[in-house]
Scaffold this active site. Structure first.
Site, PDB file in Angstrom:
ATOM      1  N   GLY A  79       0.796  -1.211   0.000  1.00  9.12           N
ATOM      2  CA  GLY A  79       0.000   0.000   0.000  1.00  9.12           C
ATOM      3  C   GLY A  79       0.827   1.258   0.000  1.00  9.12           C
ATOM      4  N   SER A  80       0.152   2.349   0.253  1.00 10.84           N
ATOM      5  CA  SER A  80       0.754   3.665   0.110  1.00 10.84           C
ATOM      6  C   SER A  80       1.408   4.148   1.398  1.00 10.84           C
ATOM      7  CB  SER A  80      -0.322   4.668  -0.312  1.00 10.84           C
ATOM      8  OG  SER A  80      -1.171   4.951   0.789  1.00 10.84           O
ATOM      9  N   SER A  81       2.030   5.291   1.302  1.00 14.99           N
ATOM     10  CA  SER A  81       2.701   5.898   2.449  1.00 14.99           C
ATOM     11  C   SER A  81       1.719   6.338   3.527  1.00 14.99           C
ATOM     12  CB  SER A  81       3.541   7.089   1.992  1.00 14.99           C
ATOM     13  OG  SER A  81       2.718   8.056   1.369  1.00 14.99           O
ATOM     14  N   VAL A  82       0.454   6.388   3.220  1.00 18.21           N
ATOM     15  CA  VAL A  82      -0.558   6.758   4.216  1.00 18.21           C
ATOM     16  C   VAL A  82      -0.616   5.703   5.328  1.00 18.21           C
ATOM     17  CG1 VAL A  82      -3.010   7.281   4.562  1.00 18.21           C
ATOM     18  CG2 VAL A  82      -1.851   8.077   2.516  1.00 18.21           C
TER      19      VAL A  82
END
Length: 158
Positions: A79-82
């Site tokens: 997934g993303s850096s979030v």
């Protein structure tokens, strides 16, 4: 103290830690230090902190399992850096896992654990054996130092 892996290619005896004997995971790389204990939650799949963790309730959505105070083990994060903000949000709400054990870590997971104060260890090839060993524990105690060893003790059965 038992060590994993053991010398000369013999079995490690990882399950022997069930008797309360500390197991030193020699191949582990401690990325965020810490110590504590929690019930193990072992997943056979990678997780996306943003997609799989409900940061308000502290629950893994698909499994319906709470992560607060648990020793969470999964192969790797996606997934993303979030995702790092999700881990921080869990910590701010008092819902973060006590520790995360992974086969391989990425920068997002490492930074999220660092800002959230969640112990993180990358186990590499020892991941499978360690995750199998702790899955049968009622309680996993850990001590992770940077730099230094990862010590795990298993007590009780699940």
């Amino acid at each position: 103290m038992r060590r994993l892996p053991s010398a000369r290619g013999r079995g490690s005896g990882a399950r022997s830690s069930a008797g309360g004997e500390p197991l030193e995971i020699r191949g582990a790389r401690v990325l965020v230090g810490g110590s504590g204990s929690g019930r193990p939650l072992v997943l056979r799949r990678p997780i996306s902190p943003l997609g799989d963790l409900d940061h308000v309730r502290g629950v893994l959505r698909a499994e319906g399992e709470e992560v607060a105070g648990r020793v969470l083990a999964f192969p790797y994060a996606v997934g993303s850096s979030v995702g790092s903000y999700v881990l921080y949000s869990l910590a701010r709400r008092g819902l973060a896992p006590a520790a995360i054990l992974v086969e391989r870590a990425d920068i997002t997971l490492a930074s999220g654990c660092a800002v959230a104060g969640i112990a993180l260890a990358e186990l590499g090839p020892e991941y499978k054996e360690v995750s199998e060993a702790i899955s049968g524990c009622g309680l996993v105690s850990f001590s992770a130092r940077v730099p230094g060893p990862l010590l795990i003790t298993c007590s009780g059965t699940s």
